[in-house]
Structure formats: C-alpha cells, structure tokens
Design a protein around this motif. Structure first.
Motif, mmCIF file in Angstrom:
data_model
loop_
_atom_site.group_PDB
_atom_site.id
_atom_site.type_symbol
_atom_site.label_atom_id
_atom_site.label_comp_id
_atom_site.label_asym_id
_atom_site.label_seq_id
_atom_site.Cartn_x
_atom_site.Cartn_y
_atom_site.Cartn_z
ATOM 1 N N GLY A 156 6.443 -11.465 1.247
ATOM 2 C CA GLY A 156 5.298 -11.097 1.682
ATOM 3 C C GLY A 156 5.329 -9.643 2.434
ATOM 4 N N ILE A 157 6.180 -9.619 3.085
ATOM 5 C CA ILE A 157 6.603 -8.684 4.055
ATOM 6 C C ILE A 157 6.902 -7.327 3.509
ATOM 7 N N CYS A 158 7.756 -7.693 2.378
ATOM 8 C CA CYS A 158 8.080 -6.472 1.274
ATOM 9 C C CYS A 158 7.126 -5.796 0.669
ATOM 10 N N VAL A 159 6.274 -6.712 -0.043
ATOM 11 C CA VAL A 159 5.149 -6.465 -0.832
ATOM 12 C C VAL A 159 4.356 -5.695 0.083
ATOM 13 N N VAL A 160 3.851 -6.094 1.395
ATOM 14 C CA VAL A 160 2.798 -5.259 2.095
ATOM 15 C C VAL A 160 3.610 -3.908 2.339
ATOM 16 N N ALA A 161 4.841 -3.889 2.635
ATOM 17 C CA ALA A 161 5.552 -2.531 2.871
ATOM 18 C C ALA A 161 5.264 -1.586 1.735
ATOM 19 N N LEU A 162 5.785 -2.057 0.600
ATOM 20 C CA LEU A 162 5.613 -1.276 -0.757
ATOM 21 C C LEU A 162 4.267 -0.906 -0.724
ATOM 22 N N LEU A 163 3.222 -1.948 -0.522
ATOM 23 C CA LEU A 163 2.065 -1.274 -0.752
ATOM 24 C C LEU A 163 1.538 -0.184 0.358
#
Length: 155
Positions: free
Chosen positions: A8-15
């Motif tokens: 979830g943290i990786c997805v938020v950072a990518l977005l």
C-alpha cells in the motif's frame, strides 16, 4: 498483514510521483507559448535516443524541459540568435516506430554543437517563424526610420 502495508505504501508513493510529474507538466504548459517535441539525447544507437520534451518560448530563447522529469530548470536552452537549421528530414528506420508519421526532424546548429529535435509539421512552421524573427534593433533586422523633426520656429 505486513506485506499489504508495504504494498500500500509503495502504491501511494508511486501515485504521488506520477501526480508530481503531471503537475509539473501542467505548470510548464500553463504559461502558454509551449510546444510538444522530442530531443535526441543519445546517438550511440542509430535511430534511438529520443526523449519526449516540452519546448517553452521565452523571449529569444527556447527552453527544452524533458517531459518525465522532476526538474523545473530546462534540460537545454536554445538561443534564437545563435541557432540555425542545418538540415531537415523525415523519421527513418526505428524512428518511425517512436514518433508520429507527420513529424519532421530538424538538425540545429548552435555555437557549441549540433542537436536534433523532432516536432509536428505544423509546429515546424511556427518554430521556423520564431527562429527567423527578431525584434527591432537586432542585427540583421531593418532599422527604424528616424523621426522627422520640424525646424524650430525662429523669432
């Protein structure tokens, strides 16, 4: 559960990174006077090395910003007074796969080196007009006529 948190943290950072890239692009294009182009950054492999960019006209310079970058400073700046068109050609070989068919490649000679940029045919017309234009008083432009002053009235 820990794996889902990291994912979830990786997805938020990518977005967030994608948002920043597109927000920067929007800021650059908001001022007007911008064109879409490609600039050749590497000539190691024939037909390869093109990078998508935004060209921003600012007075007598063309500021070239790479599209997918976080930098607000231009990657390259072309000065109108020291830039000439050394050649013009259509995309060939692998270049035809990376850019639209109606684009034209211009080889520009500056005082330092030569670079290649590609843009749509309709954009080339405007770019060449900008390149050849110069404000009054520049070398090569027509000098303004002197104002005619009436003779002072003698009394």
């Amino acid at each position: 559960m820990r794996i889902l948190e990291v994912f979830g943290i990786c997805v938020v950072a990518l977005l967030a990174l994608l948002f920043l890239v597109f927000f920067r692009r929007r800021l650059l294009m908001a001022g007007g006077g911008t064109i879409r182009l490609q600039i050749r950054v590497s000539t190691l492999v024939p037909g390869r090395g093109w990078s998508t960019a935004i060209g921003q006209f600012a007075g007598g310079t063309l500021r070239i910003h790479r599209m997918f970058s976080f930098a607000f400073r231009p990657k390259r700046t072309l000065d109108r007074s020291s830039t000439t068109v050394a050649g013009r050609r259509l995309p060939e070989g692998p270049e035809r796969l990376t850019m639209p068919g109606h684009w034209v490649i211009l080889r520009l000679a500056t005082t330092l080196d030569e670079i290649e940029i590609a843009m749509a045919e309709s954009t080339v017309t405007g770019f060449l007009s900008w390149l050849e234009a110069a404000p009054p008083g520049q070398p090569g432009s027509v000098a303004p006529r002197p104002a005619i002053r009436p003779d002072p009235i003698e009394q």
